[in-house]
Design a protein around this motif. Structure first.
Motif, PDB file in Angstrom:
ATOM      1  N   VAL A  13      -7.442  28.033 -12.208  1.00 51.28           N
ATOM      2  CA  VAL A  13      -8.589  28.898 -12.525  1.00 51.28           C
ATOM      3  C   VAL A  13      -8.547  29.385 -13.973  1.00 51.28           C
ATOM      4  O   VAL A  13      -9.445  30.089 -14.406  1.00 51.28           O
ATOM      5  CB  VAL A  13      -8.658  30.126 -11.584  1.00 51.28           C
ATOM      6  N   GLY A  14      -7.484  29.019 -14.704  1.00 48.18           N
ATOM      7  CA  GLY A  14      -7.418  29.365 -16.126  1.00 48.18           C
ATOM      8  C   GLY A  14      -6.436  30.449 -16.482  1.00 48.18           C
ATOM      9  O   GLY A  14      -6.525  31.037 -17.566  1.00 48.18           O
ATOM     10  N   LYS A  15      -5.472  30.749 -15.603  1.00 47.36           N
ATOM     11  CA  LYS A  15      -4.499  31.814 -15.905  1.00 47.36           C
ATOM     12  C   LYS A  15      -3.658  31.473 -17.126  1.00 47.36           C
ATOM     13  O   LYS A  15      -3.472  32.296 -18.023  1.00 47.36           O
ATOM     14  CB  LYS A  15      -3.589  32.059 -14.683  1.00 47.36           C
ATOM     15  N   SER A  16      -3.136  30.247 -17.162  1.00 46.58           N
ATOM     16  CA  SER A  16      -2.283  29.833 -18.286  1.00 46.58           C
ATOM     17  C   SER A  16      -3.073  29.777 -19.584  1.00 46.58           C
ATOM     18  O   SER A  16      -2.570  30.166 -20.648  1.00 46.58           O
ATOM     19  CB  SER A  16      -1.644  28.471 -17.993  1.00 46.58           C
ATOM     20  N   THR A  17      -4.310  29.302 -19.519  1.00 48.05           N
ATOM     21  CA  THR A  17      -5.158  29.238 -20.722  1.00 48.05           C
ATOM     22  C   THR A  17      -5.409  30.637 -21.268  1.00 48.05           C
ATOM     23  O   THR A  17      -5.362  30.860 -22.488  1.00 48.05           O
ATOM     24  CB  THR A  17      -6.504  28.549 -20.389  1.00 48.05           C
ATOM     25  N   LEU A  18      -5.671  31.598 -20.379  1.00 46.01           N
ATOM     26  CA  LEU A  18      -5.891  32.980 -20.817  1.00 46.01           C
ATOM     27  C   LEU A  18      -4.632  33.542 -21.463  1.00 46.01           C
ATOM     28  O   LEU A  18      -4.710  34.184 -22.517  1.00 46.01           O
ATOM     29  CB  LEU A  18      -6.308  33.841 -19.626  1.00 46.01           C
ATOM     30  N   LEU A  75      -4.687  41.576 -12.379  1.00 41.83           N
ATOM     31  CA  LEU A  75      -5.816  40.858 -12.980  1.00 41.83           C
ATOM     32  C   LEU A  75      -6.072  39.641 -12.101  1.00 41.83           C
ATOM     33  O   LEU A  75      -5.317  38.672 -12.139  1.00 41.83           O
ATOM     34  CB  LEU A  75      -5.484  40.440 -14.413  1.00 41.83           C
ATOM     35  N   MET A  76      -7.114  39.723 -11.270  1.00 43.03           N
ATOM     36  CA  MET A  76      -7.413  38.630 -10.348  1.00 43.03           C
ATOM     37  C   MET A  76      -8.297  37.607 -11.050  1.00 43.03           C
ATOM     38  O   MET A  76      -9.443  37.876 -11.369  1.00 43.03           O
ATOM     39  CB  MET A  76      -8.093  39.152  -9.088  1.00 43.03           C
ATOM     40  N   MET A  77      -7.731  36.421 -11.277  1.00 44.30           N
ATOM     41  CA  MET A  77      -8.466  35.357 -11.966  1.00 44.30           C
ATOM     42  C   MET A  77      -9.248  34.540 -10.955  1.00 44.30           C
ATOM     43  O   MET A  77      -8.702  34.052  -9.963  1.00 44.30           O
ATOM     44  CB  MET A  77      -7.487  34.457 -12.732  1.00 44.30           C
ATOM     45  N   LEU A  78     -10.552  34.374 -11.216  1.00 45.37           N
ATOM     46  CA  LEU A  78     -11.451  33.665 -10.308  1.00 45.37           C
ATOM     47  C   LEU A  78     -12.253  32.626 -11.077  1.00 45.37           C
ATOM     48  O   LEU A  78     -12.414  32.724 -12.301  1.00 45.37           O
ATOM     49  CB  LEU A  78     -12.392  34.660  -9.622  1.00 45.37           C
ATOM     50  N   ASP A  79     -12.753  31.634 -10.374  1.00 41.92           N
ATOM     51  CA  ASP A  79     -13.525  30.548 -10.970  1.00 41.92           C
ATOM     52  C   ASP A  79     -15.009  30.828 -10.744  1.00 41.92           C
ATOM     53  O   ASP A  79     -15.478  30.882  -9.603  1.00 41.92           O
ATOM     54  CB  ASP A  79     -13.122  29.223 -10.306  1.00 41.92           C
ATOM     55  N   ALA A  80     -15.755  31.011 -11.832  1.00 41.87           N
ATOM     56  CA  ALA A  80     -17.185  31.347 -11.719  1.00 41.87           C
ATOM     57  C   ALA A  80     -17.997  30.221 -11.100  1.00 41.87           C
ATOM     58  O   ALA A  80     -19.106  30.451 -10.600  1.00 41.87           O
ATOM     59  CB  ALA A  80     -17.744  31.703 -13.098  1.00 41.87           C
ATOM     60  N   THR A  81     -17.450  28.996 -11.093  1.00 44.00           N
ATOM     61  CA  THR A  81     -18.200  27.855 -10.558  1.00 44.00           C
ATOM     62  C   THR A  81     -18.014  27.713  -9.050  1.00 44.00           C
ATOM     63  O   THR A  81     -18.670  26.884  -8.420  1.00 44.00           O
ATOM     64  CB  THR A  81     -17.747  26.541 -11.227  1.00 44.00           C
TER      65      THR A  81
END
Length: 364
Positions: A73-78, A144-150
């Motif tokens: 969902v992009g945790k590492s990218t963030l 910080l709950m990371m979620l996928d907008a798609t």
């Protein structure tokens, strides 16, 4: 029958039981059993045998934020974008296999940001690396709950359910119930308001199911059975949670607007670096930290070096942050700022400071 089977049986019985006045007591007892088995599952009282690999990351900085989410969902990218840490990121699931710490520097504070492996469904039962992820999450100051907008809204509900099952309560206050186990005298039950879900008989039976036969209870608000069980267990963690929807560039502007209007929510795009500054601002706001300045007698305060304190901190906490011996030799403090009636105000150790107060400690 194993614990997992017992939990599944109870969950099925709760699901098929009609919820009405006649079944409240039965449902309450089922929920007490369910909470008991889940606690045993997460903290098994077994000795011996090799321990599994944990995520022992030393707590550092002024606060700790833990990122939780499903894989990819992009945790590492963030983490790579808003800190100087490099965590492996890829367009496939389970890129991160252990805990990667990073550091955000903001308003003079150092905020530790942890990138944890993606949670899978069933993490509360120990699937994947669920137990280690949850153990680290319990040490956080903010989730910080990371979620996928798609993806569908169901991902948020699934993550909340997994965290709920392991005793993490998000964005809710602690129940206003006084509970104390005694050595004798039976169960003393009192209330200060009308109760919808609890009564003395149900409370007594729930306590007996936990082998508690002597206790004092004072209920100060209309609490549910689940909230009362949380108080009895005493191992629940109440945390603030900020929901972060990533991949905003892959959905329509109407969907971005809808998501952004949900409570406790920020919408970003890590790949295009959109709205990340606002995300860091919100992290600071949700952590509820204060910047306190100190000064010496006859000198101006150093406004470039702030002490980072928790909201609600007193002069005693400020003294401890400077040096442990200050409290023993403390005489009084002079405070300038919004926490005072006039500038400067002479105060004692119990005075509660507010953001950007200036403090001068006077010793004996």
């Amino acid at each position: 029958m194993g614990i997992l089977e017992k939990i599944a049986d109870i969950e099925r019985e709760i699901a098929r039981t009609q919820k009405n006045k006649a079944t409240e007591h039965h449902l309450g007892m089922l929920k007490a059993k369910l909470a008991k088995f889940r606690a045993e599952l997460l903290d098994p009282k077994t000795s011996g045998g090799p321990k599994g690999e944990g995520f022992d990351v030393m707590k550092s900085g002024d606060a700790r934020v833990v990122m939780i989410g499903f894989p990819s969902v992009g945790k590492s990218t963030l983490l790579n974008t808003i800190t100087k840490t490099q965590s492996e990121a890829g367009a496939y699931e389970f890129t991160t296999l252990t805990c990667i710490p990073g550091k955000i520097e903001y308003h003079g504070a150092e905020i530790q940001l942890l990138d944890l492996p993606g949670i899978i469904e069933g993490a509360a039962q120990g699937k994947g690396r669920g137990r280690q992820v949850v153990a680290v999450a319990r040490t956080a100051d903010l989730i910080l709950m990371m979620l996928d907008a798609t993806k569908s809204h169901q991902q948020r509900q699934q993550l909340e359910a997994e965290l709920e099952a392991v005793g993490l309560r998000l964005n809710v206050p602690k129940p206003n119930i006084y509970f104390k186990v005694k050595k004798g005298g039976g169960v003393s039950f009192n209330k200060t308001c009308p109760l919808t879900y609890l009564n003395e008989r149900l409370v007594t039976q729930i306590l007996h199911s936990y082998r508690i036969h002597n206790a004092e209870i004072l209920v100060r608000e209309d609490c549910t059975v689940d909230q009362f069980i949380d108080v009895v267990l005493g191992n629940r963690k109440y945390l603030r949670c900020l929901y972060c929807y990533n991949k905003a560039d892959e959905v329509s502007i109407e969907e971005v607007d809808r998501l952004a209007r949900e409570p406790n929510t920020v919408v970003v795009s890590c790949s295009l670096k959109l709205n990340l500054d606002y995300l860091v601002d919100q992290l600071w706001k949700y952590l509820d930290l204060l910047r306190i300045y100190t000064k010496k007698r006859g000198e101006f305060p150093d406004l470039d070096e702030a002490m980072i304190m928790r909201n609600g901190s007193s002069i005693e906490h400020v003294c401890h942050s400077i040096h442990r011996s200050l409290v023993e030799n403390f005489k009084y403090a002079l405070v300038w700022g919004t926490s005072t009636k006039h500038d400067p105000q002479r105060v004692g150790l119990s005075h509660v400071v507010e953001n950007e107060d200036v403090v001068q400690i006077v010793t004996k």
